[in-house]
Write a protein that holds these residues in place. Structure first.
Motif, short mmCIF file in Angstrom:
data_model
loop_
_atom_site.label_atom_id
_atom_site.label_comp_id
_atom_site.label_asym_id
_atom_site.label_seq_id
_atom_site.Cartn_x
_atom_site.Cartn_y
_atom_site.Cartn_z
N LEU A 171 0.83 -1.21 0.00
CA LEU A 171 0.00 0.00 0.00
C LEU A 171 0.87 1.26 0.00
O LEU A 171 0.57 2.24 -0.70
CB LEU A 171 -0.96 -0.02 1.20
N ARG A 172 1.97 1.22 0.75
CA ARG A 172 2.89 2.38 0.76
C ARG A 172 3.50 2.59 -0.63
O ARG A 172 3.63 3.72 -1.10
CB ARG A 172 4.03 2.15 1.76
N GLU A 173 3.89 1.49 -1.25
CA GLU A 173 4.47 1.59 -2.59
C GLU A 173 3.41 2.10 -3.57
O GLU A 173 3.70 2.92 -4.44
CB GLU A 173 5.01 0.20 -3.00
N GLY A 174 2.16 1.61 -3.43
CA GLY A 174 1.06 2.10 -4.26
C GLY A 174 0.87 3.60 -4.10
O GLY A 174 0.64 4.33 -5.09
N ALA A 175 0.99 4.09 -2.87
CA ALA A 175 0.83 5.53 -2.60
C ALA A 175 1.94 6.32 -3.31
O ALA A 175 1.70 7.38 -3.88
CB ALA A 175 0.87 5.79 -1.10
N ARG A 176 3.15 5.75 -3.29
CA ARG A 176 4.29 6.43 -3.94
C ARG A 176 4.07 6.49 -5.46
O ARG A 176 4.25 7.52 -6.10
CB ARG A 176 5.59 5.68 -3.61
N ILE A 177 3.61 5.38 -6.02
CA ILE A 177 3.35 5.31 -7.48
C ILE A 177 2.24 6.30 -7.85
O ILE A 177 2.33 7.01 -8.84
CB ILE A 177 2.97 3.87 -7.88
N TYR A 178 1.20 6.36 -7.00
CA TYR A 178 0.10 7.29 -7.24
C TYR A 178 0.61 8.74 -7.25
O TYR A 178 0.28 9.52 -8.15
CB TYR A 178 -0.99 7.11 -6.16
N THR A 207 5.58 -1.71 -13.94
CA THR A 207 5.66 -3.17 -14.01
C THR A 207 4.31 -3.75 -13.59
O THR A 207 3.47 -3.05 -13.00
CB THR A 207 6.73 -3.71 -13.05
N GLY A 208 4.10 -5.04 -13.86
CA GLY A 208 2.87 -5.71 -13.45
C GLY A 208 2.64 -5.55 -11.95
O GLY A 208 1.53 -5.29 -11.49
N LYS A 209 3.73 -5.69 -11.17
CA LYS A 209 3.61 -5.58 -9.71
C LYS A 209 3.18 -4.16 -9.32
O LYS A 209 2.30 -3.97 -8.47
CB LYS A 209 4.98 -5.91 -9.09
#
Ligand code: HEC
Length: 168
Positions: free
Chosen positions: A69-76, A141-143
């Motif tokens: 979720l943290r990584e998702g927030a960074r990507i967002y 990436t897919g991930k």
């Protein structure tokens, strides 16, 4: 017999001719501020839902844990916030000028999605033609596609500090 063929041909070609004339005289809305045609939104949504029907129920292959979720927030923050906005902030200059408008996806904005995570994943991967929503299959990436999709699906129940990490 001949007459009925003529009537049939005229019946088929006349609407096509009118549609072509409508486009040639500038009747089609092309500016983002032009009002949409009747049924324009309905047609676009129906086509989109038909296209992604097969993927909607795909489960995420990653856990919705704090790391993802943290990584998702960074990507967002890096890829999406320019259009879809930040928490407690108004629409960006870009978002104000777009049609269709990009929904403001973070709470307390009302664009928070209740779509299944597989549907968000499809939209982020493939984009939505003629709307300004880019497809990210060549840049994430897919991930990463799943991480940002999980972030949006859980945006109302994030671990403390994750939503706050999304800032300009
Ligand atoms: C250049 C602007 C722009 C960027 C950057 C952008 N989007 Fe979008 N997005 C849009 C627009 C416009 C729509 C509305 C499309 C429509 O109405 O069908 C949209 C729609 C969506 C939707 C569907 C929302 C719904 O409720 O139907 C999701 C989910 C989404 N975007 C996620 C993302 C993610 C995640 C990123 C970053 C990886 C991103 N977008 C980057 C413009 C953008």
């Amino acid at each position: 017999m001949k007459k009925s063929i003529l009537i049939f041909v005229a019946g088929v070609t006349t609407p096509i001719l009118f549609a072509w004339l409508f486009i040639c005289v500038g009747g089609m809305p092309v500016a983002t501020k032009s009002p949409p045609l009747p049924f324009e939104r309905y047609l676009a949504k129906t086509a989109l839902h038909a296209a992604l029907r097969s993927e909607v129920n795909k489960a995420a292959p990653l856990a919705a844990d704090e790391i993802n979720l943290r990584e998702g927030a960074r990507i967002y923050t890096q890829n999406c916030a320019g259009c879809h906005g930040f928490s407690n902030a108004g629409e960006s200059a870009m978002a104000k000028g777009m049609f269709p408008p990009p929904p403001q996806l973070l709470p307390p904005n009302d664009g928070v999605t209740d779509d299944p995570v597989g549907e968000t994943y499809w939209k982020v991967k493939n984009g939505i033609r003629l709307t300004g929503m880019p497809g990210f299959s060549d840049s994430l990436t897919g991930k990463q596609l799943w991480q940002v999709s999980l972030f949006l699906a859980h945006v109302n129940q994030l671990p403390p500090g994750v939503l706050e990490s999304v800032k300009p």
